[in-house]
Design a protein around this motif. Structure first.
Motif, short mmCIF file in Angstrom:
data_model
loop_
_atom_site.label_atom_id
_atom_site.label_comp_id
_atom_site.label_asym_id
_atom_site.label_seq_id
_atom_site.Cartn_x
_atom_site.Cartn_y
_atom_site.Cartn_z
N UNK B 170 3.14 -5.99 -5.11
CA UNK B 170 2.64 -4.67 -5.51
C UNK B 170 3.29 -4.22 -6.82
N UNK B 172 4.02 -5.97 -9.24
CA UNK B 172 3.33 -6.66 -10.33
C UNK B 172 1.81 -6.58 -10.20
N UNK B 173 1.33 -5.92 -9.16
CA UNK B 173 -0.11 -5.83 -8.90
C UNK B 173 -0.79 -7.19 -9.09
N UNK B 175 -3.12 -9.32 -7.90
CA UNK B 175 -4.27 -9.13 -7.02
C UNK B 175 -4.56 -10.37 -6.17
N UNK B 259 -5.13 -1.69 2.71
CA UNK B 259 -5.01 -2.19 1.34
C UNK B 259 -5.61 -3.58 1.16
N UNK B 262 -9.13 -4.83 -0.08
CA UNK B 262 -9.52 -4.50 -1.46
C UNK B 262 -9.20 -5.63 -2.43
N UNK B 263 -8.31 -6.53 -2.00
CA UNK B 263 -7.88 -7.62 -2.89
C UNK B 263 -8.45 -8.98 -2.46
N UNK B 266 -10.32 -11.24 -5.02
CA UNK B 266 -9.48 -11.92 -6.02
C UNK B 266 -8.93 -13.23 -5.47
#
Lengths: 309, 309
Positions: B170, B172-173, B175, B259, B262-263, B266
Motif C-alpha cells: 500500500x 508503494x501502491x 497494484x 480493497x 479493486x486491484x 492488475x
C-alpha cells in the motif's frame, strides 16, 4: 553542508529531495512546490477570491504567506473554537500576522455565534473532540466562504497531514473517505471549492519556512488532540520516512496516481444522496446535517433525528 | 488473570480478542482460528495432499502441527538456503520436529541442487537478500510440490506477516501485488495451490502455541533480514496495534473485504502474459524466469535476457 542550488552555506537539508538549501533557495523551493501543486491539480485561478483558513499554526500562516507571494487574492479566516487558553493564544497569532501585514482576517467564533465550545460539544455529542472540531470547522469554513462571496477555501494541510489521514483511511479501508481524499474538491451543491496547496511540503519544511520568513506561530499542538489516533499514524509514518526518505511522498502521490480512482464510485454514491439540511440548508445525507445535530446536542435543544428515505 | 472460557488461571491474553486463555483453551483458539481460515477461504479439502514449507521457525512448525491436529494429510518441505550457521541450525529444528513425530520431511538444498547460496546469489544478482531468497523459495516450493504430486503448498505466514506485506504494498501502491495478495492462490499454469492457514493468528500467538505444545523452534531471525524494510513495516504496525488492538486484523481483513477486488484486474493482466520459461518451463512473463536468471548470475553462466513480445 552546502546549498545544492548555489553552493553557499545551507540552512536545511530535505532528505526526500536528497538536497540542502540556503535560506533563499529553500524559500524558493517552498513557493515552487506550492506553485506546482496549484498547477498540477488546477487549484486556483488568477481571478479567484481565496479564503485561507488560519489556525495561528505554522502551516496555515505559511500557506497564506506563500499564496500572497504567488500573487493570489487571499483573505484569512479565523474560527474561534473555545478551547480555553489555546484558542486565545492561536487567535492572537492569526490576528498579529494579519495586522502586521495589513491583511483582511474574517473572524467567526463558535461559542458566540452558535452557543457552544468544542469541549462541551464533544462531550454532549459523545464524539472525540477532533471529530466534533473537524465537522464544525468544515461547516464554518463553507458558511464563511459563501457569505463572503469567496470562490475557494484553502487549508494548510501538508504532506504529513495528508499521508497520515490516508494511512488512517487505508488501515480501515474506508472506501468512501478514500474516494474523496483529494488535494482539490470541486465546488458543488453550494459548497465552495476546497484546495490544499501544501500537499507537496512536509511539516518540518513549514516550520522552517515560518522561521526563515519571520512568521510567529503557535508552536503548541491543540491540547485536545493529545493521544489521538491521527498523531499515532503520523509517528508510525515518521518511522518509515526515517528508514526510507520519500516514503510519505510516494505513499500519498502513489495513491493519487494509482489508488484513488478505484474508490471514486464509493464517494459518488454519497454525493448522489445529498439533499438540503432542513435547519441550515447545507447539503447532507440526513434530514439534519451533522453540524446542526451537534449544535442541538451541545445546546441541549432536542432534534428529531432521521434519514431521508 | 482468568481464562475467558473456563475461568481457570489464564496463561496468555489476546488483546485484539479482549480475552485471556488457559493453555487448553488457547490451543483450541489457535486450532479454531486455523479451521475458520481454511473454511472461509476454501483452503483445503480432506483428500488434498498438503506440503507445508517449514523453515524451523515457530510459524511453519506450528502450522504443520495444527494441520495434522485438524486431520489433514501433511508432509513437510525444508529448503536449505546456504545461510551459514543459521541454515544449519534451522534445518536441525525442522528435522528434529519431523523425526520425533514420525513425519515425512522432503529436503531440498539450494547449494547442492543449484550450485549457489543466498548470500552469493543476492550479491551476484544485485538484489537484496530477502528478494533473492523469496523468489528462490517460491520456485523451489512449486518444484517440490509438483515433483512430489502434492495438491497444495501451505506456508506459515501469519497475520503480522500479511499485514506488513500489505502495508509495504500500500505504501508503494503496487497494484499488481495488491491484486494477488490473498490467503489462497488457486492452482494454475502448473503452479500448485498456495494457502496461508495462519492469517487469523499473530506472531506472539504462534510463539505461545509452540511453547505450550513443546515445539522447539529456531528463535533467531534470519541474519540476512536484519534492517530490511519488512521489519520496519512490522514495527510501525506494532505501534499502531499497541494504540488500538485489532488494527492489524482490521487492516488485513478490511483489505480482503473492501480493497482487494479493486486491484484484481492488475494482477490478471500479468497472469494473461505468462508463458513457459525457456530453461525450466515454469510460467513467467519473460523468456527466462526470475529463478533461472538468478541461477545463471549466481553461477556465472551468461543468460540472454529479453521479454516475450
Amino acid at each position: 553542508m552546502k546549498c545544492t542550488v548555489c553552493k553557499g552555506p545551507a540552512v536545511i537539508d530535505v532528505r526526500r529531495h536528497n538536497a540542502n538549501f540556503c535560506a533563499e533557495h529553500f524559500l524558493r523551493l517552498c513557493r515552487d512546490q506550492v506553485a506546482r501543486a496549484i498547477k498540477d491539480f488546477d487549484m486556483l485561478g488568477r481571478s479567484d477570491r481565496v479564503l485561507v483558513a488560519v489556525s495561528g499554526g505554522k502551516d496555515s500562516l505559511a500557506v497564506w504567506d506563500i499564496l500572497l507571494g504567488l500573487g493570489y487574492q487571499v483573505d484569512g479566516l479565523y474560527v474561534g473554537l473555545g478551547i480555553g487558553d489555546y484558542s486565545d493564544s492561536s487567535g492572537g497569532f492569526a490576528r498579529a500576522f494579519a495586522t502586521e501585514r495589513g491583511l483582511h482576517l474574517v473572524e467567526v467564533d463558535l461559542p458566540t455565534d452558535h452557543g457552544f465550545d468544542i469541549p462541551t460539544g464533544a462531550r454532549a455529542a459523545k464524539r472525540v473532540p477532533c471529530s466534533a472540531c473537524g465537522l464544525s470547522k468544515r461547516h464554518l469554513f463553507d458558511e464563511a466562504a459563501r457569505s463572503g462571496g469567496y470562490d475557494v477555501v484553502a487549508t494548510g494541510h501538508n504532506l504529513d497531514d495528508e499521508a497520515a489521514v490516508l494511512f488512517g483511511n487505508v488501515l480501515h479501508w474506508q472506501a468512501d473517505y478514500l474516494g474523496r481524499q483529494l488535494p482539490v474538491l470541486p465546488a458543488r451543491h453550494g459548497f465552495p471549492k476546497k484546495v490544499k496547496p501544501l500537499v507537496r511540503l512536509g511539516e518540518r519544511e513549514m516550520a522552517a519556512y515560518c522561521v526563515l520568513r519571520g512568521i510567529d506561530y503557535i508552536v503548541e499542538e491543540c491540547p485536545m488532540a493529545a493521544g489521538n489516533k491521527h498523531l499515532g499514524y503520523k509517528e508510525a509514518l515518521n518511522a518509515i520516512e526515517a528508514q526510507s526518505p520519500g516514503s510519505k511522498h510516494d505513499f500519498y502521490f502513489g495513491f493519487l496516481d494509482r489508488g484513488s480512482h478505484r474508490f471514486t464510485p464509493d464517494a459518488e454514491v454519497e454525493q448522489r444522496d445529498l439533499g438540503p439540511c432542513e435547519r441550515c440548508g447545507v447539503p447532507t445525507t440526513g434530514e439534519v446535517c451533522a453540524f446542526c445535530k451537534l449544535v442541538a446536542r451541545a445546546t441541549a435543544v432536542p432534534v428529531e433525528l432521521g434519514r431521508r428515505t
